[in-house]
Design a protein around this motif. Structure first.
Motif, PDB file in Angstrom:
ATOM      1  N   ASP A  81       0.792  -1.235   0.000  1.00 18.71           N
ATOM      2  CA  ASP A  81       0.000   0.000   0.000  1.00 18.71           C
ATOM      3  C   ASP A  81       0.822   1.282   0.000  1.00 18.71           C
ATOM      4  OD1 ASP A  81       0.833  -0.794   2.605  1.00 18.71           O
ATOM      5  OD2 ASP A  81      -0.625   0.535   3.514  1.00 18.71           O
ATOM      6  N   LYS A 133      -5.772   0.941   2.153  1.00 19.00           N
ATOM      7  CA  LYS A 133      -5.229   2.072   2.915  1.00 19.00           C
ATOM      8  C   LYS A 133      -6.115   3.280   2.648  1.00 19.00           C
ATOM      9  CE  LYS A 133      -1.488   5.392   2.224  1.00 19.00           C
ATOM     10  NZ  LYS A 133      -1.154   5.969   3.503  1.00 19.00           N
ATOM     11  N   LYS A 173      -7.058   0.343   6.329  1.00 17.99           N
ATOM     12  CA  LYS A 173      -5.893   0.579   7.189  1.00 17.99           C
ATOM     13  C   LYS A 173      -5.577   2.059   7.214  1.00 17.99           C
ATOM     14  CE  LYS A 173      -1.719   1.065   6.449  1.00 17.99           C
ATOM     15  NZ  LYS A 173      -0.273   1.152   6.192  1.00 17.99           N
TER      16      LYS A 173
END
Length: 296
Positions: free
Chosen positions: A20, A102, A139
């Motif tokens: 990410d 993300k 995330k």
């Protein structure tokens, strides 16, 4: 699919791959892969090249659900395709690997020994797109550089505030308050962080579930209460800049903690490798990180 994915992430044997890197860290990720900045002339070309790199990783036979439970994607990766399927669908359907996204917009300037997340006014729209793209969870990263109780509390307060927005959208948030591995008072920061996280977890509703992504603690098994907490689906560890051998060694000392490595996963990969060389290097990394995650 969602129930199966939840069960896999909660109880599966393996680790989560972090793929990410975003705008700010992409040139560094490409350089590590052997693609220098003179190889592309604008941001579009840069993101094309990083998608080629990620596609090569994800389609490799070494990127295997026998070892890898989930993969964290960057927004652009989510919106692109691999072999005619959106990346998350390719991961879930072709690979049996659970897709995460993300969602943070990077770090704010340091204050009180920490870096909070930048404001993210477009988060609701991004979460809507994440659901359309069949993403399971998200995330978001903050950084703790000093054992400053006020700063650490602010990091955890912000993380849980945003986590509730993500839960409301039907996704599972990975809360990532990274403690800088070079911090002079890392152990003290981890003690404070552990207390703040437990306090917030104890206040969640019984239907709310989160994951935690933490630096491997200085004192092994510091995070056992977090790992066993009923509101925590899984606790994963970032490599934080440790070389893979060292990260794996430290991870092995922590019962129930599994990896979510980025650099330590891809460090030995290079654009000039043949597919055979590339797949062999990735296989070695994947198997060593898996072994460090599941032993204990």
């Amino acid at each position: 699919m969602q129930d199966n994915q939840f069960e896999k992430i909660k109880n599966g044997q393996g680790f989560i791959a972090a793929l990410d890197q975003s705008g700010g860290s992409t040139p560094k990720a490409l350089a590590n892969y052997g693609v220098l900045e003179d190889a592309y002339s604008n941001e579009d070309e840069m993101f094309d090249m990083v998608h080629e790199m990620r596609t090569r990783i994800i389609t490799s036979p070494a990127f295997d659900s026998d070892y890898i439970l989930g993969a964290i994607l960057f927004e652009q990766t989510m919106d692109r395709e691999i072999e005619g399927k959106y990346t998350a669908d390719y991961l879930a359907e072709k690979k049996g690997i659970v897709p995460f996204l993300k969602v943070d917009k990077g770090l704010a300037e340091p204050t009180n020994g920490v870096q909070l997340m930048k404001p993210n006014p477009g988060l609701d729209e991004l979460l809507k797109r994440a659901n359309e793209r069949h993403i399971f969870g998200t995330k978001m990263r903050s950084v703790i550089k000093e054992a400053n109780p006020e700063g650490i509390k602010a990091v955890v307060d912000q993380q849980f505030e945003v986590a509730k927005q993500i839960i409301a959208a039907g996704l599972v948030p990975i809360i990532e308050p990274e403690v800088d591995i070079n911090s002079s008072d890392k152990e003290k920061s981890e003690e404070i962080l552990n207390g703040e996280l437990l306090s917030h977890l104890n206040n969640l509703a019984d239907t709310d579930n989160v994951m935690l992504k933490l630096s491997i603690p200085t004192v092994a098994n510091t995070y056992q209460e977090l790992i066993q907490h009923p509101r925590v689906v899984r606790v994963v560890a970032l490599s934080g800049g440790y070389p893979r051998v060292e990260a794996n060694k430290k991870l092995k000392e922590n019962a129930g903690l599994i990896a979510s490595f980025s650099r330590a996963l891809s460090d030995d990969l290079n654009v000039k490798q043949t597919d055979q060389e590339f797949n062999a290097a990735l296989k070695e990394a994947v198997e060593s990180i898996y072994e460090a995650s599941v032993k204990k």
